[in-house]
Design a protein around this motif. Structure first.
Motif, PDB file in Angstrom:
ATOM      1  N   MET A   1       0.775  -1.252   0.011  1.00 56.94           N
ATOM      2  CA  MET A   1       0.147   0.034  -0.021  1.00 56.94           C
ATOM      3  C   MET A   1       0.787   1.287  -0.090  1.00 56.94           C
ATOM      4  O   MET A   1       0.493   2.219  -0.696  1.00 56.94           O
ATOM      5  CB  MET A   1      -1.052   0.052   1.289  1.00 56.94           C
ATOM      6  CG  MET A   1      -1.968   1.457   1.250  1.00 56.94           C
ATOM      7  SD  MET A   1      -2.453   1.116   3.085  1.00 56.94           S
ATOM      8  CE  MET A   1      -3.432  -0.397   2.930  1.00 56.94           C
ATOM      9  N   PHE A   2       1.907   1.229   0.776  1.00 55.64           N
ATOM     10  CA  PHE A   2       2.570   2.526   1.008  1.00 55.64           C
ATOM     11  C   PHE A   2       3.616   3.005  -0.063  1.00 55.64           C
ATOM     12  O   PHE A   2       4.049   3.933  -0.430  1.00 55.64           O
ATOM     13  CB  PHE A   2       3.259   2.669   2.490  1.00 55.64           C
ATOM     14  CG  PHE A   2       2.104   2.756   3.528  1.00 55.64           C
ATOM     15  CD1 PHE A   2       1.139   3.951   3.328  1.00 55.64           C
ATOM     16  CD2 PHE A   2       1.937   1.890   4.642  1.00 55.64           C
ATOM     17  CE1 PHE A   2       0.283   4.171   4.375  1.00 55.64           C
ATOM     18  CE2 PHE A   2       0.831   2.161   5.540  1.00 55.64           C
ATOM     19  CZ  PHE A   2       0.103   3.052   5.324  1.00 55.64           C
TER      20      PHE A   2
ATOM     21  N   ASP B   1      13.077  -1.565  -2.717  1.00 56.17           N
ATOM     22  CA  ASP B   1      12.785  -0.081  -3.045  1.00 56.17           C
ATOM     23  C   ASP B   1      11.575   0.295  -3.576  1.00 56.17           C
ATOM     24  O   ASP B   1      10.794  -0.902  -3.744  1.00 56.17           O
ATOM     25  CB  ASP B   1      13.997   0.322  -3.959  1.00 56.17           C
ATOM     26  CG  ASP B   1      14.035  -0.454  -5.205  1.00 56.17           C
ATOM     27  OD1 ASP B   1      12.984  -0.825  -5.513  1.00 56.17           O
ATOM     28  OD2 ASP B   1      15.071  -0.345  -5.636  1.00 56.17           O
ATOM     29  N   GLU B   2      10.920   1.358  -3.944  1.00 61.63           N
ATOM     30  CA  GLU B   2       9.922   1.675  -4.431  1.00 61.63           C
ATOM     31  C   GLU B   2       9.498   0.833  -5.695  1.00 61.63           C
ATOM     32  O   GLU B   2       8.320   0.335  -5.875  1.00 61.63           O
ATOM     33  CB  GLU B   2       9.712   3.196  -4.638  1.00 61.63           C
ATOM     34  CG  GLU B   2       9.848   4.032  -3.394  1.00 61.63           C
ATOM     35  CD  GLU B   2      11.284   4.453  -3.357  1.00 61.63           C
ATOM     36  OE1 GLU B   2      11.399   5.789  -2.778  1.00 61.63           O
ATOM     37  OE2 GLU B   2      12.001   3.676  -3.620  1.00 61.63           O
ATOM     38  N   LYS B   3      10.542   0.532  -6.592  1.00 64.59           N
ATOM     39  CA  LYS B   3      10.043  -0.118  -7.859  1.00 64.59           C
ATOM     40  C   LYS B   3       9.745  -1.518  -7.518  1.00 64.59           C
ATOM     41  O   LYS B   3       8.981  -2.169  -8.071  1.00 64.59           O
ATOM     42  CB  LYS B   3      11.146  -0.033  -8.745  1.00 64.59           C
ATOM     43  CG  LYS B   3      11.068  -0.608 -10.083  1.00 64.59           C
ATOM     44  CD  LYS B   3      12.365  -0.194 -10.859  1.00 64.59           C
ATOM     45  CE  LYS B   3      11.892  -0.888 -12.374  1.00 64.59           C
ATOM     46  NZ  LYS B   3      11.534  -2.259 -12.472  1.00 64.59           N
ATOM     47  N   ASP B   4      10.694  -2.097  -6.719  1.00 63.15           N
ATOM     48  CA  ASP B   4      10.473  -3.583  -6.276  1.00 63.15           C
ATOM     49  C   ASP B   4       9.007  -3.894  -5.995  1.00 63.15           C
ATOM     50  O   ASP B   4       8.259  -4.916  -6.430  1.00 63.15           O
ATOM     51  CB  ASP B   4      11.452  -4.111  -5.053  1.00 63.15           C
ATOM     52  CG  ASP B   4      12.863  -3.843  -5.526  1.00 63.15           C
ATOM     53  OD1 ASP B   4      13.120  -4.333  -6.654  1.00 63.15           O
ATOM     54  OD2 ASP B   4      13.612  -3.625  -4.655  1.00 63.15           O
TER      55      ASP B   4
END
Length: 444
Positions: free
Chosen positions: A145-146, A183-186
């Motif tokens: 979600m975040f 990280d965000e992309k993962d």
């Protein structure tokens, strides 16, 4: 406007750091590797192993000078002095193992408004045997979600320092290491099941393997290393009886057949005499117990029960709990059922398996010197103090395997969990020939 959770009160954290950090470093050999956090600025999420009483302290020291808002079980705010301290520390209170929108909003506030750090223990309960136990699937959903970076703090040696059934600290060696998980992309490219599995593997541990690799000694201040081990090790490997084990001094023995082992200065088991039947660690012994539970809970007519007392928060009081009833609690494929009295009335309380992914098993909060099982939900916390408190661990582990069978979080969860390195029992039962074969006997 609701301002909870607050930002952590820095002077409180500095006081704990001043008084505790030198002790952990000098006396217990604490080493901290925070290289993975170099140049990393909040917001981000940190997950950590929940092994013993000092995990939150070591996690806080590892993150310092950054301060984290810890997600903690909601009933902590009803205890003293933990309640006031947890508020000042900016805790995010959550109902354990159940969906809690308030906790999600609290985490969102920390990450988006405070640009802070949310620290979470997915287990939400001390481990039993120096290896992971239940791992909340909802944490993977929250991370999805975040979409912020996620780090894991891998704690090692904490089980020997101060575990579930010990009030005092033993001499040991402890280590804290930060690793980056996502990280965000993962996170964007992964589904919930993939996130869950990677989180679990990032936090997987075996403190007995750590001890064997590091070679440090583990000594109990009062030469009572076996004290309380019957709360974890409940099945005799010689006669097969359950709930007859007893730890006294440095000896763990079966009250029925007198099979006995000694806890040595590495916190491993060694034979007391030529008749001893054993494996060399709590982790291996519980791996056998888990394997037998896996077999037992596959039967459709599985059931276990125990007389108990019921405790709730004291009416009209901010802190403390009180006995309000007694009866019988049972577990089967439908979930938990309590039949007895509560608040002076005859009741039947149902905790359906579908909505009960796990339960807390505690020794420290609420009922002094008792081990009990805990159900959380909407500020209504029920503690069942079992007549035979050594059954608490089996109740919890049976629940996990019933969930794997009837309501898994993902297809093949039981097989995947059984394949985790920390859960695999390799080797043989040691010592003399046992009176019965526990594996064959359990399937009869």
């Amino acid at each position: 406007m609701n301002k909870n959770p607050r930002k952590p009160f820095r002077p409180l954290v500095q006081i704990f750091k001043f008084f505790k950090e030198k002790m952990f470093i000098k006396k217990y050999g604490l080493t901290i590797d925070r290289q993975a956090l170099k140049d990393q600025k909040p917001p981000y999420i940190v997950i950590f192993n929940h092994i013993g009483y000092d995990d939150h302290l070591i996690t806080g020291l590892t993150l310092y000078p950054h301060l984290a808002n810890f997600m903690v079980v909601k009933y902590v705010k009803h205890t003293f002095p933990d309640g006031p301290f947890s508020y000042l520390a900016g805790s995010i209170y959550k109902d354990r193992y159940t969906p809690d929108a308030t906790a999600v909003l609290g985490a969102k506030r920390v990450l988006t408004q405070h640009k802070g750090i949310v620290a979470i223990s997915p287990a939400a309960c001390y481990c039993f045997d120096g290896t992971p136990q239940y791992f909340d699937y909802g944490i993977a959903k929250l991370i999805k979600m975040f979409k912020v970076p996620v780090f894991a703090i891998k704690l090692r040696g904490m089980y020997f320092l101060r575990n579930r059934f010990r009030k005092d600290r033993q001499n040991a060696k402890i280590k804290s290491e930060v690793v980056k998980v996502f990280d965000e992309k993962d996170i964007k490219d992964m589904n919930i099941e993939q996130i869950y599995k990677k989180l679990y593997d990032a936090c997987d541990f075996n403190d007995f393997t750590f001890q064997e690799e590091e070679g440090f000694k583990v000594t109990a201040p009062k030469n009572d290393a076996a004290k309380g081990m019957e709360y974890i090790i409940y099945k005799c490997l010689n006669c097969g009886e359950e709930f007859e084990m007893k730890g006294e001094g440095d000896i763990l023995y079966c009250k029925k057949c007198q099979n006995a082992v000694r806890v040595n200065d590495t916190y491993h088991f060694e034979p007391l005499n030529e008749k001893s039947v054993y494996v060399d660690s709590i982790a291996k012994w519980n791996a056998i117990q888990r394997k037998l539970i896996d077999i037992e809970t596959q039967k459709d007519d599985f059931v276990m029960s125990e007389p108990c007392e019921v405790f709730h928060y004291k009416k009209g009081k901010k802190y403390g709990v009180k006995k309000y009833g007694e009866g019988i609690i049972s577990l089967d494929k439908n979930g938990f059922k309590y039949v007895g009295t509560d608040y002076g009335k005859d009741v039947e309380l149902i905790f359906p398996l579908m909505r009960t992914p796990s339960i807390g098993v505690e020794t420290t909060v609420g009922v002094k010197n008792k081990m009990y099982i805990v159900f959380d939900g909407q500020d209504y916390v029920t503690r069942f103090v079992l007549k035979n408190m050594t059954k608490a661990i089996k109740f919890q582990q049976c629940l996990q395997y019933l969930r794997y069978k009837y309501y898994p979080d993902f297809a093949g969860q039981r097989e995947w969990m059984n394949s985790r390195p920390s859960r695999i029992f390799e080797g043989e039962i040691c010592g003399a020939k046992p009176q019965i074969d526990v594996f064959i006997n359990n399937q009869e």
